[in-house]
Scaffold this active site. Sequence first.
Site, PDB file in Angstrom:
ATOM      1  N   ARG A 221      41.506  38.430  45.832  1.00 34.73           N
ATOM      2  CA  ARG A 221      40.387  39.199  46.373  1.00 34.73           C
ATOM      3  C   ARG A 221      39.633  39.909  45.258  1.00 34.73           C
ATOM      4  NH1 ARG A 221      40.967  42.209  50.583  1.00 34.73           N
ATOM      5  NH2 ARG A 221      42.749  41.018  51.306  1.00 34.73           N
ATOM      6  N   GLY A 242      40.876  33.913  39.812  1.00 42.95           N
ATOM      7  CA  GLY A 242      40.953  35.352  39.639  1.00 42.95           C
ATOM      8  C   GLY A 242      39.908  36.123  40.428  1.00 42.95           C
ATOM      9  N   HIS A 243      40.120  37.423  40.500  1.00 42.53           N
ATOM     10  CA  HIS A 243      39.279  38.307  41.305  1.00 42.53           C
ATOM     11  C   HIS A 243      37.819  38.270  40.865  1.00 42.53           C
ATOM     12  CE1 HIS A 243      38.944  41.517  38.236  1.00 42.53           C
ATOM     13  NE2 HIS A 243      40.181  41.177  37.923  1.00 42.53           N
ATOM     14  N   ASN A 244      36.941  38.284  41.850  1.00 43.93           N
ATOM     15  CA  ASN A 244      35.483  38.321  41.664  1.00 43.93           C
ATOM     16  C   ASN A 244      34.906  37.070  41.001  1.00 43.93           C
ATOM     17  OD1 ASN A 244      36.243  41.545  41.435  1.00 43.93           O
ATOM     18  ND2 ASN A 244      34.399  41.113  42.633  1.00 43.93           N
ATOM     19  N   SER A 262      36.166  37.277  37.338  1.00 38.16           N
ATOM     20  CA  SER A 262      34.708  37.294  37.205  1.00 38.16           C
ATOM     21  C   SER A 262      34.145  36.081  36.478  1.00 38.16           C
ATOM     22  CB  SER A 262      34.250  38.583  36.498  1.00 38.16           C
ATOM     23  OG  SER A 262      34.646  39.718  37.239  1.00 38.16           O
TER      24      SER A 262
END
Length: 332
Positions: A221, A242-244, A262
Amino acid sequence: MKSYSILEINEVLKGVILGTTNQKITAPEQIELANSSEISFIGNKKYEKFWGTSKAAVAIVNEDISIAPGLNRAFIKVKNADLAMSQVLKLFAPPMPLFDCEIHPTAVVDKTAVMGNGTRIGAGCYIGPNVVLGDNTTLYPNVTIFDDCTIGNNTIIWSGAVIRERCHIGNDCILHPNSTIGADGFGFRPCPEIGLAKIPQIGNVIIGNSVEIGANSCVDRGKFSSTVIGDGCKIDNLVQIGHNSRLGRFCVMAGNSGLAGSVTLGDGVVIGGSASIKDHATIGNGAIVGGGSGVIGDVPAGKTVLGYPAVEARVALKQWAILKRLVSFSKK
């Protein structure tokens, strides 16, 4: 057992038949292992050499085939043998696992959850508060969906998958066993008082339509906002996102590859097996990252990169050739 004549198969493929055979086809099989009642395919000219020793009665071939089928054997010539073979596999596919009832009595379904028409929920599933399941969604045994998630129409979620709170999955998706959607992103910062402070991950995951997530893969998330998987993406087994991170449409990630936080992938990006992408990198539309490569910066659209650290493919190949010559020279 299902069986089809070559004419019945070609009604689906709409190709051109070369040669003749009266053999009923009972199954598809790879060319080296096929027997006289099976169909195979030749998707690349380099595999033509196997046809002479193969026992297959029929092969699906591309239009540029340069060999003849032989006595009592036949080819079905099509524009794309790989895609045509996928249609044949559908013809012979066995039935999916059966459900005795739409909602198994051992499933735990919160009273606020909304079930679409034709939804099926297997044994041991947990459906949390305010979850919305679309029409014809299938949850195999022991799937967990936490609070406030939405699942689109015709989506299939296999056993052991976990979908954390507030995540959204589109229509016609497939989540394979033990995939995890919406786990906490890997966020920690040094802290004098406690050593490493956990950074709260309060975002979610949004998955588009017709996405497939392989077994034991994880989509984290967002720290805030969302991790986004675009329409039509295909994610192999054992992949970490990975996140974002944000994936465009129709991206492909092969097994053991990973995106740090990201990362942005454009449309149609291909990430080879065991490749790794540094955080905040941007990979442009149609770019290809070779297997085992390590990307530490941005990759322009349409480029192919290889190596660790990854560089443009032609540069990497030159480097490897020079290194090979140096090693050979040092042994003299």
